[in-house]
Design a protein around this motif. Structure first.
Motif: not given
Length: 319
Positions: A247-254, A261-279
């Protein structure tokens, strides 16, 4: 009537407090209570607003006074809604306030992953300029966006996707048709999509629903975007497939596993800390929707009840 805000409000405007005080005695707690403290507070309330506290192991039958739980968020996995209903306690959620905010965040994550924005930013800060090699990307126009869940948020995502000239397909539990979205089953969505975006509630029946088998159906060039709960996804399988380039990559808000989490080691993943709703807009709309739910309950015409099928009795109003 005694109404409590059980746990540490993210946002609590003065006008909301004033409106609550018109309905009865209103008390706000600015911490995140443990289970014992939460149970004690709930035992002394008629209505409880809940934002953070897990109430899945609560002995609802012992809460003789509590009649209604008003959840601040859309998801309702914090509460055992069946057990609450069996005790005659209704539970409401706020299903509409964040649809546009979350849909926009889907594309924030998608573009960040697809164009490797985090990596690019880091290089520029290190003094690099006009570096092309690592950043070859595919354009979204003409690609297929697959929705797992085609409710309010999924439909908002579809509207934005059409602006990018993407084709949109989607799966939902009922198989119902949604305007502008080609209906497909979940296996077809996973196979055909260049981007898969998750928009289903998290509960016992959806936990781990994005299995290793489903993930392995994705294209090697595909991206996974999750602005719903992390527990929907088999994270161990996702890590392996991302690490192996399947799989080429992932964007994860939760994430289901926040620490280590081992996913933190990967540079083809972007994380946000549950802020998708926060406007700002979503935050204000959230308070209006929450207030509307509580007013509706007090007036005897409840809205957005998520455990109506489990309610066995109506508790009488307290004096």
């Amino acid at each position: 009537m005694r109404i409590i805000y059980l746990d540490q409000p993210t946002y609590l405007p003065d006008n909301f407090v004033r409106e609550m005080e018109k309905l009865g005695e209103f008390e706000v707690y600015y911490d995140r209570p443990d289970a014992t403290t939460a149970a004690l507070r709930l035992s002394k309330a008629d209505i409880a607003i809940v934002e953070w506290t897990r109430l899945r192991e609560l002995a609802f039958g012992k809460l003789q006074r509590l009649k209604h739980i008003a959840l601040v968020m859309t998801g309702y996995d914090l509460v055992d809604i069946e057990a609450a209903g069996a005790a005659g306690i209704s539970v409401s959620n706020c299903p509409t306030y964040s649809a546009q905010a979350v849909a926009e965040h889907v594309f924030a994550l998608l573009l960040a992953v697809n164009r490797r924005i985090i990596h690019a930013d880091r290089l520029v800060r290190q003094g690099e300029s006009h570096v092309y090699g690592p950043f070859l990307a595919g354009e979204l126009a003409g690609r297929t966006l697959g929705l797992i869940g085609t409710g309010r948020i999924g439909q908002a995502v579809a509207r934005i996707a059409r602006g990018f000239r993407m084709q949109v397909i989607g799966a939902n539990r009922s198989g119902r048709a949604v305007p502008g979205v080609e209906t497909a089953d979940i296996h077809e969505v996973m196979r055909r999509s260049d981007v898969v975006s998750l928009h289903v509630p998290f509960h016992a029946k959806t936990k781990g629903m994005i299995t290793s088998e489903l993930l392995s159906l994705m294209k090697k060039t595909a991206l996974l975007i999750n602005t719903s709960r992390g527990g929907l996804v088999d994270e161990e399988a996702l890590f392996t497939l991302l690490q192996d380039g399947k799989i080429a990559g992932a964007g994860l808000d939760d994430l289901a596993q926040v620490t280590g989490n081992p996913l933190y080691k990967l540079d083809n993943v972007v994380f946000t800390p549950g802020t998708a709703w926060y406007t700002g807009t979503a935050r204000e709309t959230n308070m209006k929707e929450l207030l509307g739910n509580i007013r509706a309950y007090v007036s005897g015409m409840p809205l957005n009840i998520v455990n109506e099928d489990f309610l066995t009795s109506k508790r009488p109003e307290s004096e």
